[in-house]
Design an enzyme around this catalytic site. Sequence first.
Site, short mmCIF file in Angstrom:
data_model
loop_
_atom_site.label_atom_id
_atom_site.label_comp_id
_atom_site.label_asym_id
_atom_site.label_seq_id
_atom_site.Cartn_x
_atom_site.Cartn_y
_atom_site.Cartn_z
N GLY A 201 0.83 -1.20 0.00
CA GLY A 201 0.00 0.00 0.00
C GLY A 201 0.85 1.24 0.00
O GLY A 201 1.99 1.24 -0.48
N GLU A 225 5.59 -3.17 1.39
CA GLU A 225 5.92 -2.77 0.02
C GLU A 225 5.13 -1.51 -0.28
O GLU A 225 3.90 -1.55 -0.24
CB GLU A 225 5.51 -3.86 -0.97
CG GLU A 225 6.31 -5.11 -0.88
CD GLU A 225 7.76 -4.89 -1.20
OE1 GLU A 225 8.06 -4.02 -2.03
OE2 GLU A 225 8.59 -5.57 -0.59
N CYS A 262 2.07 0.70 -8.78
CA CYS A 262 3.22 1.07 -7.94
C CYS A 262 4.49 1.17 -8.77
O CYS A 262 5.47 1.75 -8.33
CB CYS A 262 3.39 0.07 -6.82
SG CYS A 262 3.56 -1.61 -7.42
P1 NAP Z 1 -3.20 2.31 1.80
O1 NAP Z 1 -4.14 3.44 1.89
O2 NAP Z 1 -1.90 2.45 2.51
O3 NAP Z 1 -4.01 1.04 2.34
C1 NAP Z 1 -3.45 -0.27 2.43
C2 NAP Z 1 -4.02 -0.99 3.65
O4 NAP Z 1 -3.41 -0.46 4.83
C3 NAP Z 1 -5.53 -0.82 3.86
O5 NAP Z 1 -6.04 -2.04 4.36
C4 NAP Z 1 -5.62 0.26 4.89
O6 NAP Z 1 -6.76 0.17 5.73
C5 NAP Z 1 -4.39 -0.02 5.75
N1 NAP Z 1 -3.89 1.19 6.38
C6 NAP Z 1 -3.48 2.34 5.78
N2 NAP Z 1 -3.04 3.22 6.70
C7 NAP Z 1 -3.17 2.62 7.91
C8 NAP Z 1 -2.91 3.02 9.26
N3 NAP Z 1 -2.40 4.22 9.55
N4 NAP Z 1 -3.18 2.15 10.25
C9 NAP Z 1 -3.71 0.95 9.98
N5 NAP Z 1 -3.99 0.51 8.73
C10 NAP Z 1 -3.73 1.33 7.71
O7 NAP Z 1 -2.84 2.00 0.28
P2 NAP Z 1 -3.79 1.96 -1.01
O8 NAP Z 1 -4.29 3.32 -1.29
O9 NAP Z 1 -4.77 0.86 -0.85
O10 NAP Z 1 -2.82 1.54 -2.20
C11 NAP Z 1 -2.21 2.47 -3.07
C12 NAP Z 1 -0.73 2.58 -2.73
O11 NAP Z 1 -0.16 1.28 -2.71
C13 NAP Z 1 0.08 3.37 -3.74
O12 NAP Z 1 0.96 4.20 -3.06
C14 NAP Z 1 0.85 2.28 -4.51
O13 NAP Z 1 2.06 2.71 -5.06
C15 NAP Z 1 1.05 1.27 -3.43
N6 NAP Z 1 1.25 -0.08 -3.97
C16 NAP Z 1 2.46 -0.67 -3.76
C17 NAP Z 1 2.70 -1.92 -4.29
C18 NAP Z 1 4.04 -2.59 -4.09
O14 NAP Z 1 4.16 -3.75 -4.42
N7 NAP Z 1 5.02 -1.94 -3.57
C19 NAP Z 1 1.69 -2.59 -4.98
C20 NAP Z 1 0.46 -1.96 -5.14
C21 NAP Z 1 0.26 -0.70 -4.60
P3 NAP Z 1 -8.23 0.55 5.23
O15 NAP Z 1 -8.70 -0.57 4.37
O16 NAP Z 1 -8.99 0.67 6.51
O17 NAP Z 1 -8.11 1.85 4.48
#
Ligand code: NAP
Length: 485
Positions: A201, A225, A262
Site C-alpha cells: 500500500g 511494500e 506502484c
Molecule cells: P493504503 O491506503 O496504505 O491502504 C493499504 C491498507 O493499509 C488498507 O487495508 C488500509 O486500511 C491499511 N492502512 C493504511 N493506513 C493505515 C494506518 N495508519 N493504520 C492501519 N492501517 C492502515 O494503500 P492503497 O491506497 O490501498 O494503495 C495504493 C498505494 O499502494 C500506492 O501508493 C501504490 O504505489 C502502493 N502499492 C504498492 C505496491 C508494491 O508492491 N510496492 C503494490 C500496489 C500498490 P483501510 O482498508 O482501513 O483503508
Amino acid sequence: MQTYIDQVMTQANDAFQVYQFATGKEKKDFLYEIASEIEALGEVLLKTASEESNLPISRFIGESERTCRVFRMFGDLIEEGSWVEAVIDRHQENQSSESSDLRKMLVALGPIIVFGASNFPLAYSTPGGDTASALAAGCPVVVKGHQLHPKTSKLIARAMEKAIQKCNMPPHVFQLVEGDSFEIGKLLTQHPHTSGVGFTGSLVGGRAIYDYAQKRATPIPVFAEMGSVNPVILLENALKVSGTAWAKAFADSINMGVGQFCTRPGIQLAVKSEALDYYIAELSKFMAEKKNYNMLSEGIHQNYILKLKSALETKGIQTIFYRTGTESLSAELAIATTTGDIFLANPHLHEEVFGPFTLIIQCDNLEQLTQIWKQLKGQLSTTIIGTHEDLTTHKTMVDIARNIAGRIVFNATPTGVEVGHATVHGGPYPASTDSRFTSVGMDAIKRWARPVCFQNCPDELLPEALKADNPLNILRKVNGVYERI
Ligand code: NAP
C-alpha cells in the site's frame, strides 16, 4: 474490538499448531484447491472487483488468472521441497569428539497478518502473493480486508473456506477481518500471537504499520511494500533512434491502470538535446490519445489532485500536457518538465504522485544526471533506456542503479512485474521496509520462515527434509568439505 482480535489470533495460533506440520503435498493440494475455488467464482468475482475499483472487467481476467497461477506455483514449490534449504553437516568419525551432527532447515514463522492494496484487489490483497506465500510456508493468514473492495474480499474468503473444508485443513488457517478503523490493523500488528506482517500500500500506511510493530514487546518482521517513483533514464542515442517508439511505450505505461500502478514511471531523466525535445513532443501526442478514466476512489482521486497540483504549481515546473476529465473521479492526465536544478531543490518532486502523471527532468549534462541518479531514494524499480552503445558507455548508471532499486529494467517499461524464481519486487526504504525478501515471486516464501538447526538429533525424530535418505538434502560435509548428495 480487542476481544474479537484476541479470538481471531487465538484461532490463528491454534491453526498454526497443526498446519505447520502439513506435508508439502498436503499444502500443495490446498493451494491448488484455493486456485480452483477462485476460478469457480467466475464472472461474479470479475464483475465485483470491477465495480468496486472502477477498473474494467478485462483487467480482472488477467489479474485473476495471475493470482491463481501464483497459488499453483507456490504449490509446486512446496511439493518439490528444496525451498526449506536443508543442509546436513554430518559428524565425522575422524573429527574431534565435540564435533556434532548439525542439520538445518527453514520452518514456518507463525500467524501472519496481510494488508492489501486498493489497486490490486486480487493480486496484492486478500488472495495475493503474501497470502499464497505465507500459506505455502506453513503459516496461517489473517487478512485485514481493504475498505475499498469488501465484497471482493468476502467472495475470496468464501472460496478459501471451501478449500479449507475440501482439503480438511484447520478451520482458521485463513481468516478475514473487516472494518473501517485503523485500530484493527494496529491491534492485529501488535497482537502477541502475530509472527509477521505483509503490507502492500501507501508509504503513509506502510510506515504506520511498521511503527505499530516497533512498539511490540516481542519484535516481528514487517515486510511493507510501498509506493515508488520508478525513475527512468533516457539515453540520447536511444531517443535519436527510437524516440517515437519509446514515447508510445511510456504513454501506455504511465496510463496503465489509470496510472495507479506502484511501478508507474513517475520521473524520467535525460540530458537536454533535440532528441529529448522530440521525445517530449511525441509523448504529449500519445498522452492526448488516452482517455480520462475514473480512479479507484474519491480519496485516491483527491490525493492525486493535491499532489499533482503541488508538483505543477512548483516554481520552475513547465506543464507540457494537461487534460481534465468530465466525471468527478476522472483522473487528470499530465506531463510536466523541469531542470535538474529545480528537481534537486524540491524534495517533494521526488515523491510518488499516484496517478497518470510523469515529470521529465532535463539535465544540463551527464554530471548533473549522475548527481540526481545518486541522490534518489529507494525505489521498487529503475529503468535505463539506451542502445547497446549507450549502455556500455554509461555503465556507471547501472552500478548506481543497484544501490537504488530492487529491479533494474533495460529497454522496457517498468509497469508489470512477472512472477518467477528470480523476481525481485522491493527496494531500499522507502520502497520497502525490508528489501531482503521480495513480495513478488517465489522467494516471497522466505519472508515467512526462519532457520532451525537440529544438533545430534536421532534420525527417527528428524523432519523428513533432514533425513539422510531424502534426495533433496542439498549438502553434506565429508572430511571438512561440502559435497552434493
Ligand atoms: P493504503 O491506503 O496504505 O491502504 C493499504 C491498507 O493499509 C488498507 O487495508 C488500509 O486500511 C491499511 N492502512 C493504511 N493506513 C493505515 C494506518 N495508519 N493504520 C492501519 N492501517 C492502515 O494503500 P492503497 O491506497 O490501498 O494503495 C495504493 C498505494 O499502494 C500506492 O501508493 C501504490 O504505489 C502502493 N502499492 C504498492 C505496491 C508494491 O508492491 N510496492 C503494490 C500496489 C500498490 P483501510 O482498508 O482501513 O483503508
